[in-house]
Design a protein around this motif. Structure first.
Motif, PDB file in Angstrom:
ATOM      1  N   MET A  57       0.842  -1.180   0.000  1.00  0.00           N
ATOM      2  CA  MET A  57       0.000   0.000   0.000  1.00  0.00           C
ATOM      3  C   MET A  57       0.891   1.248   0.000  1.00  0.00           C
ATOM      4  O   MET A  57       1.869   1.328   0.728  1.00  0.00           O
ATOM      5  N   VAL A  58       0.541   2.200  -0.822  1.00  0.00           N
ATOM      6  CA  VAL A  58       1.290   3.448  -0.928  1.00  0.00           C
ATOM      7  C   VAL A  58       0.937   4.373   0.236  1.00  0.00           C
ATOM      8  O   VAL A  58      -0.227   4.520   0.575  1.00  0.00           O
TER       9      VAL A  58
ATOM     10  N   VAL B 195       4.851   6.784  -4.126  1.00  0.00           N
ATOM     11  CA  VAL B 195       4.043   6.762  -5.340  1.00  0.00           C
ATOM     12  C   VAL B 195       4.162   5.356  -5.928  1.00  0.00           C
ATOM     13  O   VAL B 195       5.248   4.769  -5.917  1.00  0.00           O
ATOM     14  N   ALA B 196       3.074   4.819  -6.440  1.00  0.00           N
ATOM     15  CA  ALA B 196       3.102   3.491  -7.061  1.00  0.00           C
ATOM     16  C   ALA B 196       3.398   3.614  -8.553  1.00  0.00           C
ATOM     17  O   ALA B 196       2.965   4.564  -9.208  1.00  0.00           O
TER      18      ALA B 196
ATOM     19  N   ARG C   8       3.799  -4.151  -9.490  1.00  0.00           N
ATOM     20  CA  ARG C   8       3.695  -2.863  -8.801  1.00  0.00           C
ATOM     21  C   ARG C   8       4.924  -2.625  -7.927  1.00  0.00           C
ATOM     22  O   ARG C   8       5.370  -3.521  -7.203  1.00  0.00           O
ATOM     23  N   HIS C   9       5.456  -1.419  -8.017  1.00  0.00           N
ATOM     24  CA  HIS C   9       6.612  -1.007  -7.212  1.00  0.00           C
ATOM     25  C   HIS C   9       6.264   0.281  -6.480  1.00  0.00           C
ATOM     26  O   HIS C   9       5.445   1.069  -6.948  1.00  0.00           O
ATOM     27  N   ILE C  10       6.931   0.500  -5.370  1.00  0.00           N
ATOM     28  CA  ILE C  10       6.783   1.746  -4.616  1.00  0.00           C
ATOM     29  C   ILE C  10       8.021   2.601  -4.877  1.00  0.00           C
ATOM     30  O   ILE C  10       9.149   2.130  -4.793  1.00  0.00           O
TER      31      ILE C  10
END
Length: 105
Positions: free
Chosen positions: A1-2, A9-10, A17-19
């Motif tokens: 979760m961002v 930011v995702a 998906r990366h942060i």
């Protein structure tokens, strides 16, 4: 979760998906990569719509590295960014905004 309060930011790379976030180390890396006098010059370019694809790439790489990714700009050039160039520019702008502004509740 961002967590926007942490400047996160995702971004999606090759469907994963990366942060991303601009830590102090990531900001220093960004300054060196762009050879800019000040990151505020970069912020101004984004605010005025005068940013380049090089700016976007450098911001995303720095943000991803701040989020723990171990890749390079060359690695990023070989992946598909979810949403394409427009999404990449949006993520780059959001990284800058979250790095230099207090989050809005």
């Amino acid at each position: 979760m961002v967590n926007p309060y942490c400047g996160e930011v995702a971004i999606t790379l090759d469907g994963q998906r990366h942060i991303a976030k601009l830590t102090l180390a990531a900001l220093a890396e960004l300054e060196a990569a762009l050879e800019t006098q000040s990151l505020f010059d970069l912020v101004e370019r984004f605010e005025q719509g005068r940013f380049s694809s090089r700016d976007v790439l450098a911001l995303i790489v720095a943000g991803l590295r701040g989020g723990g990714w171990c890749g390079t700009a060359a690695d990023l050039a070989t992946v598909e960014i979810g949403g394409g160039p427009l999404e990449a520019a949006r993520v780059a702008a959001e990284l800058l905004a979250r790095a230099f502004a207090l989050p809005q509740p």
